[in-house]
Write a protein that holds these residues in place. Structure first.
Motif, short mmCIF file in Angstrom:
data_model
loop_
_atom_site.label_atom_id
_atom_site.label_comp_id
_atom_site.label_asym_id
_atom_site.label_seq_id
_atom_site.Cartn_x
_atom_site.Cartn_y
_atom_site.Cartn_z
N ARG A 1 0.82 -1.22 0.00
CA ARG A 1 0.00 0.00 0.00
C ARG A 1 0.85 1.26 0.00
NH1 ARG A 1 0.41 1.37 5.35
NH2 ARG A 1 0.65 -0.39 6.80
N GLN A 2 2.14 1.16 0.37
CA GLN A 2 3.01 2.32 0.40
C GLN A 2 3.85 2.48 -0.87
OE1 GLN A 2 5.40 2.33 3.97
NE2 GLN A 2 3.62 2.00 5.31
N LEU A 3 3.71 1.55 -1.81
CA LEU A 3 4.50 1.61 -3.04
C LEU A 3 3.95 2.65 -4.00
CD1 LEU A 3 4.99 -2.20 -3.80
CD2 LEU A 3 6.58 -0.65 -2.62
N SER A 4 4.83 3.26 -4.77
CA SER A 4 4.38 4.12 -5.86
C SER A 4 3.76 3.26 -6.95
CB SER A 4 5.56 4.91 -6.44
OG SER A 4 6.44 4.03 -7.14
N LEU A 5 3.07 3.89 -7.89
CA LEU A 5 2.44 3.12 -8.98
C LEU A 5 3.48 2.35 -9.78
CD1 LEU A 5 -0.12 2.39 -10.54
CD2 LEU A 5 0.18 4.49 -11.88
N GLY A 6 4.61 3.01 -10.06
CA GLY A 6 5.66 2.33 -10.83
C GLY A 6 6.25 1.15 -10.09
N GLN A 7 6.47 1.31 -8.77
CA GLN A 7 6.99 0.21 -7.97
C GLN A 7 6.00 -0.94 -7.89
OE1 GLN A 7 7.68 2.46 -4.39
NE2 GLN A 7 9.86 2.76 -4.83
N ARG A 8 4.71 -0.60 -7.73
CA ARG A 8 3.70 -1.66 -7.63
C ARG A 8 3.59 -2.43 -8.95
NH1 ARG A 8 -1.70 -2.43 -8.42
NH2 ARG A 8 -2.16 -0.27 -8.97
N MET A 9 3.69 -1.72 -10.08
CA MET A 9 3.61 -2.42 -11.37
C MET A 9 4.79 -3.37 -11.54
SD MET A 9 2.05 -3.26 -14.01
CE MET A 9 0.65 -2.14 -13.85
N ARG A 10 5.97 -2.97 -11.10
CA ARG A 10 7.11 -3.87 -11.17
C ARG A 10 6.90 -5.09 -10.27
NH1 ARG A 10 12.14 0.03 -10.23
NH2 ARG A 10 10.60 1.63 -9.74
N GLY A 11 6.23 -4.85 -9.13
CA GLY A 11 5.89 -5.96 -8.25
C GLY A 11 4.86 -6.88 -8.88
N GLU A 12 3.87 -6.31 -9.56
CA GLU A 12 2.83 -7.12 -10.22
C GLU A 12 3.43 -7.98 -11.32
OE1 GLU A 12 -0.20 -7.41 -9.26
OE2 GLU A 12 -0.76 -5.58 -8.20
N LEU A 13 4.36 -7.42 -12.09
CA LEU A 13 5.02 -8.19 -13.15
C LEU A 13 5.80 -9.37 -12.56
CD1 LEU A 13 6.35 -5.36 -15.49
CD2 LEU A 13 4.79 -7.19 -16.16
N THR A 14 6.49 -9.11 -11.47
CA THR A 14 7.24 -10.18 -10.81
C THR A 14 6.29 -11.26 -10.31
OG1 THR A 14 8.94 -8.59 -10.13
CG2 THR A 14 8.87 -10.69 -8.96
N ALA A 15 5.20 -10.84 -9.66
CA ALA A 15 4.23 -11.79 -9.12
C ALA A 15 3.65 -12.68 -10.22
CB ALA A 15 3.11 -11.05 -8.40
N ALA A 16 3.46 -12.12 -11.40
CA ALA A 16 2.87 -12.87 -12.50
C ALA A 16 3.83 -13.89 -13.09
CB ALA A 16 2.41 -11.91 -13.60
N LEU A 17 5.12 -13.77 -12.80
CA LEU A 17 6.12 -14.62 -13.44
C LEU A 17 6.76 -15.65 -12.51
CD1 LEU A 17 7.88 -11.85 -15.54
CD2 LEU A 17 6.55 -13.75 -16.46
N LEU A 18 6.51 -15.53 -11.21
CA LEU A 18 7.23 -16.38 -10.26
C LEU A 18 6.87 -17.86 -10.36
CD1 LEU A 18 7.30 -14.14 -7.06
CD2 LEU A 18 9.19 -14.70 -8.59
N HIS A 19 5.69 -18.17 -10.89
CA HIS A 19 5.33 -19.60 -11.01
C HIS A 19 5.70 -20.17 -12.39
CE1 HIS A 19 1.89 -17.31 -12.54
NE2 HIS A 19 1.49 -18.38 -13.19
N GLY A 20 6.42 -19.37 -13.19
CA GLY A 20 6.91 -19.87 -14.47
C GLY A 20 5.83 -20.09 -15.51
N PRO A 21 4.97 -19.10 -15.78
CA PRO A 21 3.91 -19.28 -16.77
C PRO A 21 4.47 -19.38 -18.18
CG PRO A 21 4.03 -16.98 -16.16
CD PRO A 21 4.98 -17.71 -15.24
#
Length: 325
Positions: free
Chosen positions: A150-170
């Motif tokens: 909740r404290q991340l900037s929009l750019g930081q959160r988007m980088r986090g979302e991209l990482t979250a989407a890739l961690l299970h190896g889609p």
């Protein structure tokens, strides 16, 4: 039997029932086709841009491909599976970044969100660490890994979302407006990451965006949908050719020309603000930019040369308006 086709849609159609008020008490029922016979095939390792105006059917198509919506008609397989019937299994093969939905836990530090996702997808700890390390390096995550989401900037959160989407190896990644609202630095970080990810060929990427700079920099293939139908499927160059857009060579001369400058049948157009600057519009299939510059250098002294690519925004606007070029 193994196949390289990741998405195969044939005659894909999705209808919705719409009620419209008629008079004071009556409602009129009608059927509206949000997607009307879409044919699209995406091969393993491709990165395609899937774009269209608001209401064109983009989101509806993606929801059918991810198993959220049931098609009204047509055939659809994603990663070799029918999405709705195999939604649970398909989820493990997909990475999804949608602007309106988050895969992160709002009150937890980013690092803990990633840890929870490892357990949700039952990812091997070594594999998870390897993928996370790669994303940390490419997306510069370390400075905010321990910050609550909740404290991340929009750019930081988007980088986090991209990482979250890739961690299970889609094997297939859907991205919906991944750079919307980001500052210039964050946009560049996301684009560079996606370009490197696409270059490996390990993940097939479908990118939906209104930022056409994303398309130009990342995608060799562009699928344009309008009124539920595919109106273009091919490269950007083919789109430019179809709608008559042209590259332009802009030449700054060392001295002001004394008369018209003619090169290879093309006459330079003098800039009203600077008489030493000439523009040459290159016709499709005609003189190349390199040949024009070489010939120009033989007849005048050049101070600087630039090649201006056609504005894709204008090309897409023509396409949406039904122009024929």
């Amino acid at each position: 039997m193994a196949t390289n086709t990741v998405i195969d849609a044939r005659g894909l159609r999705k209808e919705f029932t719409v009620y419209k008020k008629v008079g004071r008490l009556k409602r009129e029922r009608s059927i509206v086709a949000a997607v009307d016979g879409v044919d699209v095939r995406v091969e393993r390792g491709e990165m395609i841009g899937y774009i269209g105006p608001n209401g064109a059917g983009k989101s509806t198509t993606l929801k059918m491909m991810t198993g959220i919506l049931v098609p009204t008609d047509g055939r659809l397989t994603v990663c070799g599976m029918e999405p709705v019937a195999n939604r649970r299994h398909l989820t493990r093969r997909l990475g999804v970044v949608f602007g309106q939905r988050s895969a992160l836990w709002w009150d937890l530090p980013l690092r803990e969100s990633f840890s929870l996702l490892r357990h949700v997808f039952a990812v091997d700890a070594v594999e998870h660490a390897r993928r996370l390390d790669r994303c940390r390096a490419l997306l510069d995550l370390d400075e905010f890994l321990d910050t609550p989401v909740r404290q991340l900037s929009l750019g930081q959160r988007m980088r986090g979302e991209l990482t979250a989407a890739l961690l299970h190896g889609p094997s297939l990644l859907f991205l919906d407006e991944p750079t919307i609202g980001l500052d210039v630095v964050s946009k560049q970080a996301v684009r560079s990451f996606l370009a490197e990810l696409g270059a490996t060929g390990d993940v097939t990427i479908v990118l939906t965006t209104h930022d056409l700079a994303d398309i130009e920099r990342l995608c060799e293939r562009l699928v344009v949908i309008d009124h539920g139908r595919v109106v273009h499927d091919g490269g950007l160059d083919a789109l430019h050719r179809r709608y008559g857009s042209q590259r332009t060579v802009v030449a700054d001369l060392a001295t002001e020309p004394t008369g018209p400058v003619l090169v290879g049948g093309l006459t330079g157009v003098v800039d009203a603000a600077d008489p030493r600057r000439l523009s040459f519009a290159l016709p499709d299939g005609g003189l190349s930019a390199g040949a024009l510059v070489a010939q120009l250098a033989q007849s005048v002294e050049l101070h600087d040369v630039a090649i201006v690519e056609p504005d894709i925004d204008d090309v897409i606007a023509k396409l949406y308006n039904g122009a024929t070029g």
